[in-house]
Every structure is written in C-alpha cells, then in structure tokens.
Design a protein around this motif. Structure first.
Motif, mmCIF file in Angstrom:
data_model
loop_
_atom_site.group_PDB
_atom_site.id
_atom_site.type_symbol
_atom_site.label_atom_id
_atom_site.label_comp_id
_atom_site.label_asym_id
_atom_site.label_seq_id
_atom_site.Cartn_x
_atom_site.Cartn_y
_atom_site.Cartn_z
ATOM 1 N N SER A 258 0.885 -1.272 0.061
ATOM 2 C CA SER A 258 0.040 0.115 -0.045
ATOM 3 C C SER A 258 0.809 1.283 -0.061
ATOM 4 O O SER A 258 0.319 2.207 -0.398
ATOM 5 C CB SER A 258 -0.895 0.067 1.115
ATOM 6 N N ALA A 259 2.118 1.154 0.296
ATOM 7 C CA ALA A 259 3.112 2.096 0.262
ATOM 8 C C ALA A 259 3.205 2.880 -1.104
ATOM 9 O O ALA A 259 3.209 4.003 -1.301
ATOM 10 C CB ALA A 259 4.513 1.543 0.454
ATOM 11 N N PHE A 260 2.913 2.086 -2.086
ATOM 12 C CA PHE A 260 2.870 2.478 -3.466
ATOM 13 C C PHE A 260 1.519 3.589 -3.815
ATOM 14 O O PHE A 260 1.920 4.755 -4.408
ATOM 15 C CB PHE A 260 2.997 1.380 -4.565
ATOM 16 N N ILE A 261 0.301 3.167 -3.134
ATOM 17 C CA ILE A 261 -0.659 4.048 -3.220
ATOM 18 C C ILE A 261 -0.604 5.522 -2.688
ATOM 19 O O ILE A 261 -0.976 6.306 -3.016
ATOM 20 C CB ILE A 261 -1.898 3.420 -2.642
ATOM 21 N N TRP A 262 -0.047 5.203 -1.305
ATOM 22 C CA TRP A 262 0.408 6.409 -0.677
ATOM 23 C C TRP A 262 1.355 7.271 -1.222
ATOM 24 O O TRP A 262 1.148 8.722 -1.097
ATOM 25 C CB TRP A 262 0.970 6.105 1.043
ATOM 26 N N ALA A 263 2.274 6.706 -1.971
ATOM 27 C CA ALA A 263 3.393 7.397 -2.594
ATOM 28 C C ALA A 263 2.644 8.250 -3.917
ATOM 29 O O ALA A 263 3.099 9.408 -4.009
ATOM 30 C CB ALA A 263 4.552 6.583 -3.167
ATOM 31 N N ILE A 264 1.859 7.727 -4.670
ATOM 32 C CA ILE A 264 0.926 8.328 -5.602
ATOM 33 C C ILE A 264 0.497 9.726 -5.175
ATOM 34 O O ILE A 264 0.619 10.560 -5.731
ATOM 35 C CB ILE A 264 0.258 7.474 -6.369
ATOM 36 N N ALA A 265 -0.383 9.310 -3.845
ATOM 37 C CA ALA A 265 -1.457 10.261 -3.395
ATOM 38 C C ALA A 265 -0.249 11.556 -2.870
ATOM 39 O O ALA A 265 -0.430 12.686 -3.061
ATOM 40 C CB ALA A 265 -1.949 9.736 -2.354
ATOM 41 N N LEU A 266 0.554 11.198 -2.009
ATOM 42 C CA LEU A 266 1.633 12.275 -1.257
ATOM 43 C C LEU A 266 2.476 12.876 -2.482
ATOM 44 O O LEU A 266 2.606 14.172 -2.362
ATOM 45 C CB LEU A 266 2.419 11.499 -0.344
ATOM 46 N N GLY A 267 2.814 12.153 -3.520
ATOM 47 C CA GLY A 267 3.707 12.782 -4.629
ATOM 48 C C GLY A 267 2.800 13.935 -5.217
ATOM 49 O O GLY A 267 3.318 14.782 -5.695
ATOM 50 N N PHE A 268 1.659 13.519 -5.504
ATOM 51 C CA PHE A 268 0.579 14.514 -6.232
ATOM 52 C C PHE A 268 0.349 15.737 -5.344
ATOM 53 O O PHE A 268 0.376 16.791 -5.720
ATOM 54 C CB PHE A 268 -0.647 13.700 -6.700
#
Length: 308
Positions: A258-268
């Motif tokens: 799920s780190a990848f999902i959070w990375a997408i959201a936080l990066g955006f």
C-alpha cells in the motif's frame, strides 16, 4: 525509507485482522515520513538530513532504552549492530539521494525489488534453496524495473537525473536485501528498542566523522519537519515490529505494498508529481513478482517500507 525490526514471535494473536490494520497504519506513517524526507533532502542535502535524523532518533530511542530494563550488549552483538548500521547508512544515503531525483511513486515502486535481491542473497550467504517459481518471479521483477526505466526516456530533460536516481535506488535495494539477512540475526540477540538505539547511534557516529567538512546547521524552520520525520519513523518501526510479532508474514506482506498508493497520493499533493502508465505497469509487475516470491521465503520477502 524506514528500516523495520521484525520479530519472529507470534504470541498472543488469535486473529490476524488487528495486526494487519496496525501494519497498514505503520505503512501510512512511513509513507508520510518518505514525503517529509524528500522535502528535507531537497532543502539541505541527503548527508545532513540523515545525520540530523539519526542524531535526533538516537536521543528518542535512547530515552526509551534507559526507561526499560536495559543492559549493555556484548561485544559480538555490538559488532553486529555496527555492521548493520553501516549497511543501513548506505541504504539511507543512496535511497534518499535517489528519492530527491525521482517521483515518489517511482522510487517506491523500484524499491520493491529488494525482496527479490534478498532471496538471491539468502541462497548465496545462507545456503537457502531458491524455488523455481522464485526464479521466474525475479525475472518478472527485473522486467518491471525495465518498464519503469524505459518510461524515463520519454522525458528528454528528465532522463539523466532520473536514471541517476534509479541507479541510486536500485543500489539501495541491494544493500537493503543484505540488511534483511542481518536483521534476522539481530532479532535473535537484541530487543527492538536496543536495535533502534544502537543502529541510529552507530549511523550518527559514522556520518559524524565527516561532519567537519559536510555538516551544516539545520535552519530553524526545518527542525519541526525533522522532528516529524523522526516521530513517524520510530512510530512506524514500532507498529510494524508489533504487527510482525503477532501475525504471520503471509498476512502482512500484502499490506506493505500500500506504500505505492500512498506514494502516488503524497507525490501528487505535495510535489505535483503525475504518475505515468509505465510506472504503474512496472510497479504492478514488481509487486506481483514479490508476492509470488514471498511464498518461497516469507521471512525475506519484505519490501522497503515506504523508505528506510
């Protein structure tokens, strides 16, 4: 990127649901730490960010160690702490250096290949047998990396920095894989709070040797983000250790991605980073390959949690 300490004890768990939720929370906290670390690295560089974080984490972990039933480790255990700290130091410097040059989601996606390297190193260093499906999974993971890297060539002005960042992140995953093997040895001879203390202390000492030439005073407005990074890192490590002590890895490993999902959201949200289809496809292939490989050795098939 937060190096977590994971216990093999499964005492006290009737259902894996609560540990799974706790592990998912830990991943969220560590993902937030990654985003904050990227801000700090861009502001003062990777050396000073890791140096100051290690010093602050040493103080916090030291307070916890002093408050508990403490005893000084034996010389052999201290050597193991120092060896793992050296490896972790390389992981932190290379990963966060690459993170400053890559979108958050891309760096996290690439870091997921660490379990595949860990399986290979376990065979080389520990004599463990690699199953056929793990070999095919490793090849699929490499293909995922290739897809992500290929996508970088579509941005001419971005390609050089991105490729350097990719090399740095992949180098960090190799050392992180070795770190997973050392962590197995460390968990048998030391408690998590001791590991956190001596790991951060050793890193601070090692990096401190270059302080006369490289260290800079941290600007006043960055102390709060640094404190946040340290709190998120220690809280994430503690919660993850708690979860892995109460549920089998097969239940917890999927939540780590799920780190990848959070990375997408936080990066955006914080860096205005758009995610390309090549990053999504490559990361998906890497995650699938790691989940397959996890069945051959769940203890080593553990990704870098949203950074070290």
């Amino acid at each position: 990127m937060s190096i977590s300490v994971k216990s093999s004890s499964l005492a006290g768990a009737a259902s894996p649901m609560i540990p799974v939720l706790i592990c998912a929370l830990a991943i969220f906290l560590l993902s937030g730490m990654d985003a904050a670390m990227k801000v700090l690295v861009i502001a003062v560089g990777v050396y000073n960010t890791v140096l100051w974080r290690s010093m602050l984490a040493t103080v916090v972990a030291g307070a916890g160690w002093l408050a508990g039933g403490r005893s000084l480790p034996s010389p052999s255990v201290l050597r193991l702490h120092a060896l793992r700290a050296a490896v972790v130091g390389i992981v932190l410097l290379s990963f966060f250096w690459g993170l400053a040059r890559l979108p958050l989601a891309e760096a996290i996606g690439l870091s997921f290949v660490a379990p595949l390297f860990a399986l290979l190193l376990a065979a080389l260093l520990l004599g463990e047998r690699i199953q056929r499906r793990a070999i095919w999974a490793s090849l699929a993971g490499i293909a995922g990396v290739a897809i992500i890297v290929a996508g970088q060539f579509g941005h001419a002005t971005y390609a050089r920095d991105a490729l350097l960042g990719t090399v740095a992140v992949l180098a960090s995953t190799v050392f992180y894989a070795y770190n997973l093997i050392l962590a197995r040895q460390q968990a048998m001879v030391a408690k998590p709070i001791e590991i956190m203390l001596f790991q951060n202390l050793s890193i601070a000492i090692m990096l401190g040797l270059a302080a006369p030439w490289l260290a800079v005073a941290l600007p006043r407005d960055l102390w709060l983000p640094l404190a946040g990074v340290t709190a998120l890192s220690l809280a994430g490590q503690f919660l993850m250790s708690w979860a892995y002590a109460r549920a089998e890895a097969q239940y917890l490993i999927p939540t780590e991605y799920s780190a990848f999902i959070w990375a997408i959201a936080l990066g955006f949200l914080f860096f205005d980073e758009a995610v390309t289809w090549t990053t999504l496809a490559g990361a998906g292939l890497i995650v699938a390959s790691c989940l397959i490989a996890a069945r051959s050795n769940p203890r080593l098939a553990e990704p870098i949690e949203a950074a070290v």
